[in-house]
Design a protein around this motif. Structure first.
Motif, PDB file in Angstrom:
ATOM      1  N   LEU A  80       0.834  -1.198   0.000  1.00  0.00           N
ATOM      2  CA  LEU A  80       0.000   0.000   0.000  1.00  0.00           C
ATOM      3  C   LEU A  80       0.870   1.249   0.000  1.00  0.00           C
ATOM      4  CD1 LEU A  80      -2.750  -0.865   2.656  1.00  0.00           C
ATOM      5  CD2 LEU A  80      -2.844  -1.146   0.180  1.00  0.00           C
ATOM      6  N   ARG A  81       0.367   2.295  -0.652  1.00  0.00           N
ATOM      7  CA  ARG A  81       1.049   3.587  -0.570  1.00  0.00           C
ATOM      8  C   ARG A  81       0.978   4.069   0.881  1.00  0.00           C
ATOM      9  NH1 ARG A  81      -2.205   7.306  -4.472  1.00  0.00           N
ATOM     10  NH2 ARG A  81      -3.684   6.583  -2.942  1.00  0.00           N
ATOM     11  N   ARG A  82       1.939   4.890   1.270  1.00  0.00           N
ATOM     12  CA  ARG A  82       1.995   5.391   2.647  1.00  0.00           C
ATOM     13  C   ARG A  82       0.686   6.083   3.033  1.00  0.00           C
ATOM     14  NH1 ARG A  82       5.355   9.503   2.482  1.00  0.00           N
ATOM     15  NH2 ARG A  82       3.905  11.069   3.167  1.00  0.00           N
ATOM     16  N   GLU A  83       0.151   6.925   2.140  1.00  0.00           N
ATOM     17  CA  GLU A  83      -1.076   7.659   2.473  1.00  0.00           C
ATOM     18  C   GLU A  83      -2.280   6.729   2.631  1.00  0.00           C
ATOM     19  OE1 GLU A  83      -0.018   8.385  -1.891  1.00  0.00           O
ATOM     20  OE2 GLU A  83       1.000   8.669   0.008  1.00  0.00           O
ATOM     21  N   ASP A  84      -2.315   5.629   1.850  1.00  0.00           N
ATOM     22  CA  ASP A  84      -3.398   4.652   2.011  1.00  0.00           C
ATOM     23  C   ASP A  84      -3.280   3.916   3.338  1.00  0.00           C
ATOM     24  OD1 ASP A  84      -4.702   5.193  -0.389  1.00  0.00           O
ATOM     25  OD2 ASP A  84      -3.478   3.741  -1.513  1.00  0.00           O
ATOM     26  N   LEU A  85      -2.070   3.556   3.690  1.00  0.00           N
ATOM     27  CA  LEU A  85      -1.848   2.877   4.963  1.00  0.00           C
ATOM     28  C   LEU A  85      -2.189   3.790   6.142  1.00  0.00           C
ATOM     29  CD1 LEU A  85      -0.950   0.267   6.254  1.00  0.00           C
ATOM     30  CD2 LEU A  85       1.405   1.072   6.143  1.00  0.00           C
ATOM     31  N   GLU A  86      -1.802   5.056   6.056  1.00  0.00           N
ATOM     32  CA  GLU A  86      -2.131   6.018   7.112  1.00  0.00           C
ATOM     33  C   GLU A  86      -3.640   6.202   7.218  1.00  0.00           C
ATOM     34  OE1 GLU A  86       0.133   9.485   6.031  1.00  0.00           O
ATOM     35  OE2 GLU A  86       2.008   8.640   6.820  1.00  0.00           O
ATOM     36  N   TRP A  87      -4.312   6.301   6.070  1.00  0.00           N
ATOM     37  CA  TRP A  87      -5.771   6.461   6.070  1.00  0.00           C
ATOM     38  C   TRP A  87      -6.426   5.262   6.741  1.00  0.00           C
ATOM     39  CZ3 TRP A  87      -9.861   3.629   4.262  1.00  0.00           C
ATOM     40  CH2 TRP A  87     -11.102   4.249   4.266  1.00  0.00           C
ATOM     41  N   LEU A  88      -5.989   4.066   6.373  1.00  0.00           N
ATOM     42  CA  LEU A  88      -6.551   2.839   6.926  1.00  0.00           C
ATOM     43  C   LEU A  88      -6.309   2.757   8.439  1.00  0.00           C
ATOM     44  CD1 LEU A  88      -8.053   0.316   5.993  1.00  0.00           C
ATOM     45  CD2 LEU A  88      -5.838  -0.788   5.627  1.00  0.00           C
ATOM     46  N   ASN A  89      -5.113   3.108   8.873  1.00  0.00           N
ATOM     47  CA  ASN A  89      -4.810   3.086  10.312  1.00  0.00           C
ATOM     48  C   ASN A  89      -5.666   4.096  11.074  1.00  0.00           C
ATOM     49  OD1 ASN A  89      -2.916   1.037  10.115  1.00  0.00           O
ATOM     50  ND2 ASN A  89      -1.211   2.451   9.826  1.00  0.00           N
ATOM     51  N   ARG A  90      -5.844   5.301  10.503  1.00  0.00           N
ATOM     52  CA  ARG A  90      -6.705   6.312  11.148  1.00  0.00           C
ATOM     53  C   ARG A  90      -8.141   5.813  11.237  1.00  0.00           C
ATOM     54  NH1 ARG A  90      -4.058   9.880   7.949  1.00  0.00           N
ATOM     55  NH2 ARG A  90      -5.824  10.039   6.541  1.00  0.00           N
ATOM     56  N   TYR A  91      -8.605   5.194  10.166  1.00  0.00           N
ATOM     57  CA  TYR A  91      -9.976   4.685  10.151  1.00  0.00           C
ATOM     58  C   TYR A  91     -10.164   3.647  11.253  1.00  0.00           C
ATOM     59  CZ  TYR A  91     -14.494   3.056   8.686  1.00  0.00           C
ATOM     60  OH  TYR A  91     -15.831   2.733   8.684  1.00  0.00           O
ATOM     61  N   HIS A  92      -9.237   2.695  11.339  1.00  0.00           N
ATOM     62  CA  HIS A  92      -9.364   1.637  12.348  1.00  0.00           C
ATOM     63  C   HIS A  92      -9.231   2.193  13.764  1.00  0.00           C
ATOM     64  CE1 HIS A  92     -10.003  -1.762   9.772  1.00  0.00           C
ATOM     65  NE2 HIS A  92      -9.014  -1.370   8.988  1.00  0.00           N
ATOM     66  N   ALA A  93      -8.375   3.184  13.959  1.00  0.00           N
ATOM     67  CA  ALA A  93      -8.251   3.813  15.281  1.00  0.00           C
ATOM     68  C   ALA A  93      -9.553   4.529  15.647  1.00  0.00           C
ATOM     69  CB  ALA A  93      -7.077   4.800  15.303  1.00  0.00           C
ATOM     70  N   ASP A  94     -10.141   5.244  14.688  1.00  0.00           N
ATOM     71  CA  ASP A  94     -11.414   5.921  14.947  1.00  0.00           C
ATOM     72  C   ASP A  94     -12.530   4.920  15.201  1.00  0.00           C
ATOM     73  OD1 ASP A  94     -10.274   8.410  14.736  1.00  0.00           O
ATOM     74  OD2 ASP A  94     -11.018   8.821  12.715  1.00  0.00           O
ATOM     75  N   LEU A  95     -12.518   3.816  14.477  1.00  0.00           N
ATOM     76  CA  LEU A  95     -13.529   2.781  14.687  1.00  0.00           C
ATOM     77  C   LEU A  95     -13.415   2.212  16.100  1.00  0.00           C
ATOM     78  CD1 LEU A  95     -15.813   0.994  13.647  1.00  0.00           C
ATOM     79  CD2 LEU A  95     -14.061  -0.558  12.722  1.00  0.00           C
ATOM     80  N   ALA A  96     -12.203   1.921  16.532  1.00  0.00           N
ATOM     81  CA  ALA A  96     -12.006   1.388  17.888  1.00  0.00           C
ATOM     82  C   ALA A  96     -12.474   2.402  18.932  1.00  0.00           C
ATOM     83  CB  ALA A  96     -10.536   1.035  18.107  1.00  0.00           C
ATOM     84  N   GLN A  97     -12.173   3.662  18.708  1.00  0.00           N
ATOM     85  CA  GLN A  97     -12.581   4.710  19.640  1.00  0.00           C
ATOM     86  C   GLN A  97     -14.102   4.841  19.685  1.00  0.00           C
ATOM     87  OE1 GLN A  97     -11.315   8.740  18.644  1.00  0.00           O
ATOM     88  NE2 GLN A  97     -10.602   8.926  20.753  1.00  0.00           N
ATOM     89  N   ALA A  98     -14.749   4.856  18.540  1.00  0.00           N
ATOM     90  CA  ALA A  98     -16.210   4.983  18.473  1.00  0.00           C
ATOM     91  C   ALA A  98     -16.886   3.778  19.124  1.00  0.00           C
ATOM     92  CB  ALA A  98     -16.666   5.131  17.023  1.00  0.00           C
ATOM     93  N   GLU A  99     -16.376   2.580  18.845  1.00  0.00           N
ATOM     94  CA  GLU A  99     -16.955   1.377  19.447  1.00  0.00           C
ATOM     95  C   GLU A  99     -16.761   1.374  20.957  1.00  0.00           C
ATOM     96  OE1 GLU A  99     -15.083  -1.701  17.125  1.00  0.00           O
ATOM     97  OE2 GLU A  99     -16.800  -1.799  15.747  1.00  0.00           O
ATOM     98  N   ALA A 100     -15.623   1.877  21.428  1.00  0.00           N
ATOM     99  CA  ALA A 100     -15.380   1.953  22.872  1.00  0.00           C
ATOM    100  C   ALA A 100     -16.376   2.900  23.534  1.00  0.00           C
ATOM    101  CB  ALA A 100     -13.951   2.399  23.154  1.00  0.00           C
ATOM    102  N   MET A 101     -16.706   4.000  22.858  1.00  0.00           N
ATOM    103  CA  MET A 101     -17.691   4.930  23.413  1.00  0.00           C
ATOM    104  C   MET A 101     -19.058   4.271  23.514  1.00  0.00           C
ATOM    105  SD  MET A 101     -16.815   8.545  21.659  1.00  0.00           S
ATOM    106  CE  MET A 101     -15.184   9.255  21.759  1.00  0.00           C
ATOM    107  N   LEU A 102     -19.430   3.504  22.506  1.00  0.00           N
ATOM    108  CA  LEU A 102     -20.694   2.781  22.548  1.00  0.00           C
ATOM    109  C   LEU A 102     -20.673   1.725  23.648  1.00  0.00           C
ATOM    110  CD1 LEU A 102     -21.636   2.211  18.821  1.00  0.00           C
ATOM    111  CD2 LEU A 102     -23.047   3.300  20.548  1.00  0.00           C
ATOM    112  N   ALA A 103     -19.557   1.026  23.775  1.00  0.00           N
ATOM    113  CA  ALA A 103     -19.436  -0.022  24.782  1.00  0.00           C
ATOM    114  C   ALA A 103     -19.508   0.549  26.192  1.00  0.00           C
ATOM    115  CB  ALA A 103     -18.130  -0.793  24.597  1.00  0.00           C
ATOM    116  N   ASP A 104     -18.997   1.763  26.400  1.00  0.00           N
ATOM    117  CA  ASP A 104     -19.058   2.394  27.721  1.00  0.00           C
ATOM    118  C   ASP A 104     -20.492   2.506  28.199  1.00  0.00           C
ATOM    119  OD1 ASP A 104     -16.357   2.687  27.909  1.00  0.00           O
ATOM    120  OD2 ASP A 104     -16.333   4.824  27.426  1.00  0.00           O
ATOM    121  N   ASP A 105     -21.397   2.850  27.300  1.00  0.00           N
ATOM    122  CA  ASP A 105     -22.800   3.019  27.668  1.00  0.00           C
ATOM    123  C   ASP A 105     -23.434   1.675  28.002  1.00  0.00           C
ATOM    124  OD1 ASP A 105     -25.159   4.624  28.005  1.00  0.00           O
ATOM    125  OD2 ASP A 105     -25.926   3.661  26.201  1.00  0.00           O
TER     126      ASP A 105
END
Length: 191
Positions: free
Chosen positions: A156-181
């Motif tokens: 993967l190009r660096r920018e694609d890999l960075e985008w994918l990593n940001r997406y997965h980090a945001d997904l984990a964060q969003a799911e954690a917020m839902l799980a807290d409730d």
């Protein structure tokens, strides 16, 4: 209160609140009420960097005209200078734990809802929700294309890999917020 939170609040007091100590209290505000407001400001703005706190202090002193500004104004200025991280944002966490957050999870646009909440604030209306769904569909296609490239052994190009990593980090964060409730998870996932 944790040690780190205590140090952060002390930084707010030292950089922002102490220079404002010479300002007069607003009419009808007791010394005790003023101290409670200061404690609230220190707690709410503890996430801010020292540089941004200095800038906020300068702004508050310029706008004060000799009288302590309203707490809501100070917080608003602070949020304008440096947005709270999602894990410390009452609004973003609240939205993610709401029925709208659960609907976003079920509809496949949870990350896009969280990102929009961090950027814009107020809960989205029908038009914005349709745009979030479109963005989520685009993101799903992009993730699928990148997954296929990885499966084929293509780098993967660096920018694609960075985008994918940001997406997965945001997904984990969003799911954690839902799980807290739901009582399913620990407090917030740092990105």
């Amino acid at each position: 209160m944790g040690q780190e939170q205590g140090r952060s609040e002390a930084r707010v007091r030292g950089v922002l609140l102490e220079p404002m100590a010479g300002l007069k209290r607003r009419r009808g505000v007791t010394a005790e009420a003023q101290e409670r407001e200061a404690a609230r400001i220190a707690r709410k703005l503890a996430y801010m960097s020292e540089a941004n706190l200095r800038g906020l202090c300068e702004l508050a002193l310029k706008q004060a005209r000799g009288v302590w500004p309203e707490t809501a104004l100070i917080l608003s200025w602070g949020y304008g200078l440096q947005v709270p991280p999602p894990s410390e944002s009452d609004y973003v966490g609240s939205l993610m734990r709401s029925a709208m957050g659960r609907a976003a999870r079920d509809g496949g646009y949870l990350v896009e809802l969280m990102r929009m909440a961090k950027r814009l604030g107020p809960p989205p209306g029908r038009y914005m929700l349709s745009k979030l769904r479109e963005e989520a569909a685009d993101n799903a296609r992009r993730r699928e294309g990148l997954r296929r490239m990885i499966d084929k052994g293509t780098s993967l190009r660096r920018e694609d890999l960075e985008w994918l990593n940001r997406y997965h980090a945001d997904l984990a964060q969003a799911e954690a917020m839902l799980a807290d409730d739901a009582g399913e998870g620990a407090a917030g996932c740092a990105a």
